[in-house]
Design an enzyme around this catalytic site. Sequence first.
Site, PDB file in Angstrom:
ATOM      1  N   HIS A  74      58.764  18.285  93.417  1.00 20.55           N
ATOM      2  CA  HIS A  74      59.974  17.777  92.778  1.00 20.55           C
ATOM      3  C   HIS A  74      60.854  18.940  92.332  1.00 20.55           C
ATOM      4  O   HIS A  74      62.040  18.954  92.596  1.00 20.55           O
ATOM      5  CB  HIS A  74      59.613  16.881  91.602  1.00 20.55           C
ATOM      6  CG  HIS A  74      60.819  16.288  90.939  1.00 20.55           C
ATOM      7  ND1 HIS A  74      61.363  16.817  89.803  1.00 20.55           N
ATOM      8  CD2 HIS A  74      61.600  15.241  91.295  1.00 20.55           C
ATOM      9  CE1 HIS A  74      62.430  16.104  89.464  1.00 20.55           C
ATOM     10  NE2 HIS A  74      62.594  15.146  90.354  1.00 20.55           N
ATOM     11  N   HIS A  75      60.259  19.912  91.666  1.00 18.79           N
ATOM     12  CA  HIS A  75      60.994  21.137  91.342  1.00 18.79           C
ATOM     13  C   HIS A  75      60.027  22.303  91.237  1.00 18.79           C
ATOM     14  O   HIS A  75      58.814  22.116  91.112  1.00 18.79           O
ATOM     15  CB  HIS A  75      61.811  20.989  90.045  1.00 18.79           C
ATOM     16  CG  HIS A  75      61.012  21.155  88.789  1.00 18.79           C
ATOM     17  ND1 HIS A  75      60.690  20.114  87.947  1.00 18.79           N
ATOM     18  CD2 HIS A  75      60.457  22.253  88.207  1.00 18.79           C
ATOM     19  CE1 HIS A  75      59.999  20.558  86.922  1.00 18.79           C
ATOM     20  NE2 HIS A  75      59.826  21.858  87.049  1.00 18.79           N
ATOM     21  N   GLN A 127      55.730  27.614  88.622  1.00 10.15           N
ATOM     22  CA  GLN A 127      55.475  26.238  88.195  1.00 10.15           C
ATOM     23  C   GLN A 127      55.979  25.289  89.277  1.00 10.15           C
ATOM     24  O   GLN A 127      57.137  25.391  89.696  1.00 10.15           O
ATOM     25  CB  GLN A 127      56.223  25.948  86.889  1.00 10.15           C
ATOM     26  CG  GLN A 127      56.049  24.524  86.387  1.00 10.15           C
ATOM     27  CD  GLN A 127      57.003  24.203  85.232  1.00 10.15           C
ATOM     28  OE1 GLN A 127      58.215  24.175  85.398  1.00 10.15           O
ATOM     29  NE2 GLN A 127      56.449  23.990  84.061  1.00 10.15           N
ATOM     30  N   HIS A 182      56.300  21.163  90.116  1.00  5.99           N
ATOM     31  CA  HIS A 182      56.187  19.790  89.631  1.00  5.99           C
ATOM     32  C   HIS A 182      55.857  18.890  90.821  1.00  5.99           C
ATOM     33  O   HIS A 182      56.685  18.742  91.719  1.00  5.99           O
ATOM     34  CB  HIS A 182      57.518  19.382  88.975  1.00  5.99           C
ATOM     35  CG  HIS A 182      57.579  17.948  88.548  1.00  5.99           C
ATOM     36  ND1 HIS A 182      58.759  17.354  88.154  1.00  5.99           N
ATOM     37  CD2 HIS A 182      56.632  17.003  88.428  1.00  5.99           C
ATOM     38  CE1 HIS A 182      58.523  16.092  87.829  1.00  5.99           C
ATOM     39  NE2 HIS A 182      57.237  15.847  88.005  1.00  5.99           N
ATOM     40  N   HIS A 232      69.983  22.316  81.905  1.00  3.01           N
ATOM     41  CA  HIS A 232      68.792  21.482  81.754  1.00  3.01           C
ATOM     42  C   HIS A 232      68.962  20.547  80.563  1.00  3.01           C
ATOM     43  O   HIS A 232      69.267  20.999  79.464  1.00  3.01           O
ATOM     44  CB  HIS A 232      67.552  22.359  81.557  1.00  3.01           C
ATOM     45  CG  HIS A 232      66.310  21.599  81.203  1.00  3.01           C
ATOM     46  ND1 HIS A 232      65.634  20.813  82.105  1.00  3.01           N
ATOM     47  CD2 HIS A 232      65.628  21.478  80.041  1.00  3.01           C
ATOM     48  CE1 HIS A 232      64.583  20.257  81.516  1.00  3.01           C
ATOM     49  NE2 HIS A 232      64.559  20.638  80.252  1.00  3.01           N
ATOM     50  N   HIS A 247      67.308  16.299  79.420  1.00  2.00           N
ATOM     51  CA  HIS A 247      66.464  15.208  79.899  1.00  2.00           C
ATOM     52  C   HIS A 247      67.394  14.059  80.305  1.00  2.00           C
ATOM     53  O   HIS A 247      68.562  14.308  80.617  1.00  2.00           O
ATOM     54  CB  HIS A 247      65.426  14.840  78.837  1.00  2.00           C
ATOM     55  CG  HIS A 247      64.499  15.994  78.544  1.00  2.00           C
ATOM     56  ND1 HIS A 247      63.542  15.976  77.566  1.00  2.00           N
ATOM     57  CD2 HIS A 247      64.409  17.220  79.105  1.00  2.00           C
ATOM     58  CE1 HIS A 247      62.900  17.139  77.546  1.00  2.00           C
ATOM     59  NE2 HIS A 247      63.417  17.909  78.467  1.00  2.00           N
ATOM     60  N   MET A 266      66.820  17.747  75.560  1.00  2.00           N
ATOM     61  CA  MET A 266      67.004  19.188  75.514  1.00  2.00           C
ATOM     62  C   MET A 266      68.441  19.484  75.900  1.00  2.00           C
ATOM     63  O   MET A 266      69.082  18.688  76.605  1.00  2.00           O
ATOM     64  CB  MET A 266      66.078  19.923  76.483  1.00  2.00           C
ATOM     65  CG  MET A 266      64.657  20.070  75.991  1.00  2.00           C
ATOM     66  SD  MET A 266      63.751  21.201  77.042  1.00  2.00           S
ATOM     67  CE  MET A 266      62.087  20.948  76.408  1.00  2.00           C
TER      68      MET A 266
HETATM   69  C1  IYT Z   1      63.353  23.567  73.261  1.00  2.00           C
HETATM   70  C2  IYT Z   1      63.996  23.931  74.570  1.00  2.00           C
HETATM   71  O1  IYT Z   1      65.218  23.847  74.709  1.00  2.00           O
HETATM   72  N1  IYT Z   1      63.186  24.321  75.579  1.00  2.00           N
HETATM   73  C3  IYT Z   1      63.721  24.703  76.864  1.00  2.00           C
HETATM   74  C4  IYT Z   1      64.164  26.083  76.888  1.00  2.00           C
HETATM   75  C5  IYT Z   1      63.168  27.190  76.849  1.00  2.00           C
HETATM   76  C6  IYT Z   1      62.901  27.899  77.992  1.00  2.00           C
HETATM   77  C7  IYT Z   1      62.073  28.989  77.971  1.00  2.00           C
HETATM   78  C8  IYT Z   1      62.553  27.568  75.676  1.00  2.00           C
HETATM   79  C9  IYT Z   1      61.726  28.658  75.661  1.00  2.00           C
HETATM   80  C10 IYT Z   1      61.461  29.386  76.804  1.00  2.00           C
HETATM   81  O2  IYT Z   1      60.620  30.468  76.776  1.00  2.00           O
HETATM   82  I1  IYT Z   1      61.758  30.092  79.658  1.00  2.00           I
HETATM   83  I2  IYT Z   1      60.859  29.242  73.888  1.00  2.00           I
HETATM   84  C11 IYT Z   1      62.807  24.321  78.011  1.00  2.00           C
HETATM   85  O3  IYT Z   1      61.642  24.138  77.815  1.00  2.00           O
HETATM   86  N2  IYT Z   1      63.407  24.180  79.203  1.00  2.00           N
HETATM   87  C12 IYT Z   1      62.782  23.760  80.440  1.00  2.00           C
HETATM   88  C13 IYT Z   1      61.548  24.479  80.863  1.00  2.00           C
HETATM   89  O4  IYT Z   1      60.438  23.988  80.224  1.00  2.00           O
HETATM   90  C14 IYT Z   1      61.683  25.958  80.703  1.00  2.00           C
HETATM   91  C15 IYT Z   1      63.753  23.933  81.552  1.00  2.00           C
HETATM   92  O5  IYT Z   1      63.491  23.409  82.637  1.00  2.00           O
HETATM   93  O6  IYT Z   1      64.761  24.641  81.389  1.00  2.00           O
HETATM   94 CU    CU Z   2      60.566  18.075  88.521  1.00  2.00          CU
HETATM   95 CU    CU Z   3      63.234  19.936  78.835  1.00  2.00          CU
END
Ligand code: IYT
Ligand code: CU
Ligand code: CU
Length: 361
Positions: A91-92, A166, A168, A237, A239, A313
Site C-alpha cells: 500500500h505504501h 517500512q 504497509h 500526511h 488521516h 495528524m
Molecule cells: C504526531 C505526528 O504528527 N506524527 C507524524 C510525524 C512524525 C514523523 C517522524 C513524528 C515523528 C517522527 O520521528 I519521521 I516524532 C507521523 O507519525 N507521521 C507518519 C509516519 O508515521 C512517519 C507519516 O506517514 O508521515
Molecule cells: Cu499504507
Molecule cells: Cu499519521
Amino acid sequence: MARKMGISAALWYILLVNLISVYGLVDQGQGMYRKNSYDSATGSTGSFPFLMPMVSPKTPDLYLCTPIKVDPTTTYYIVGFNPNATMNTAHHMLLYGCGEPGTTKSTWNCGEMAQATAEEKASPCGPRSHSQILYAWARDAQKVILPAGVGFKVGKDSPTKYLVLQVHYAHIDRFKDGSTDDSGVFLDYTEKPLQKLAGTLLLGTDGIIPAQQTEHMESACEITENKVLIPFAYRVHTHEMGKVVAGYRVRSNSEGIQEWVQLGKRDPLTPQMFYNVTNTEPILSGDQLAIRCTIKNTRHRITKIGPTNEDEMCNFYLMYYVEHGDTLDMKYCFSQGPPYFYWSNPDTGLHNIPNIEASTL
Ligand code: IYT
Ligand code: CU
Ligand code: CU
C-alpha cells in the site's frame, strides 16, 4: 558468491539476519540485484537493493519494518530511489534514516499505532533516536532522482547510522498460499563527496478538532540559521479527515508586506509521496515557513492528534538541499495547534494570510 560478498561487505555492513536474506537473494543468481562500479578517482557508486527479506504477512494492514546498518566507516550519499513494488502488494513504503533502529530484529511490526499498544511492536527508529523520512512511495510513484549533485549523507559523517524500510501490506490474500514478498527500494548511492546535501524539515501540529467542525491546524517557524535552502519536494500526511494541506514561505517585501509563496498544496487523501514543490526559490534566514491542514471532523466526538485512525495528524515534510555546508539543525516545526495556535494569533507576526480554501492551486 565470495566476490559479491567482497564488494558488498566493503560497501555496507548489514545486520546479521538481514545479511542472510539479502545474500539469499543475490545467491539466487540475480546479479542485477546489486550493480556496483568502482572508479579509483571518485570512489564507488552503485545501486543497493534494500528489500523486504522475503516476508509473508499473515495479518491485514500490517506495517512491517526491516533495517540495514550503514557501514559506519564510510560516508555515502544517496542520490536516487528506485522502487521495487507494485500496488497489488504494497500500500505504501517509507524509508527512514535513523540513529538507531526500532529493534534489533530483522523485521518487526512498526505501525503508527506501534506506540499505543505494547508487545511485539516498535517504531521504525529507536526511541529518542535521530529519525527522518528520506523517501516515500505510494501507488503510482516512479523512480525519484534528487537534483543533480544532491545527496542524503548517511554513514560515517552523518547521524543516519541505519536505514529502515517500512512497507504497509494492506491486503494479504496473495500470501495465504505461503507466497513471499520482497518489496523495497534500490538505493542509488555514491561515495564521491557531494557538496549539496539534502535534508527534510517536518512541520506539523498537535491539537484537537471539535465534533462536527472544520479546523485549521497551523504551524509556523522562522528560519534563524544562516543557510540558503533550496526546496525541491514536499509530502503531506493526514488521516482520513484531511481536506487540504498547504505550505508557504513567508517573507516581508521592501514595503513591509508579507508575501506568501506557495511551496506545495495537496489533497492529503491522494498518494502521500514526495511531489515537486511549486516554487524552488531559496529559503533564507529571516523567512518564515507556514503550513496549514484543513481537517473536517464529521464525527459526533472530538478528534485529537494521535497515532491511530481514530486520531488525526497534520504533517508537511519539506525536502530541501543546501549548496554548501550542513543541513538545518532545525528538524521539526510543530505547534500546539487548535484551540491554541493559529497563524492569526497576534504573537506570530504573520499577516496577509492567503485564502487557501478559496484558491484552486
Ligand atoms: C504526531 C505526528 O504528527 N506524527 C507524524 C510525524 C512524525 C514523523 C517522524 C513524528 C515523528 C517522527 O520521528 I519521521 I516524532 C507521523 O507519525 N507521521 C507518519 C509516519 O508515521 C512517519 C507519516 O506517514 O508521515
Ligand atoms: Cu499504507
Ligand atoms: Cu499519521
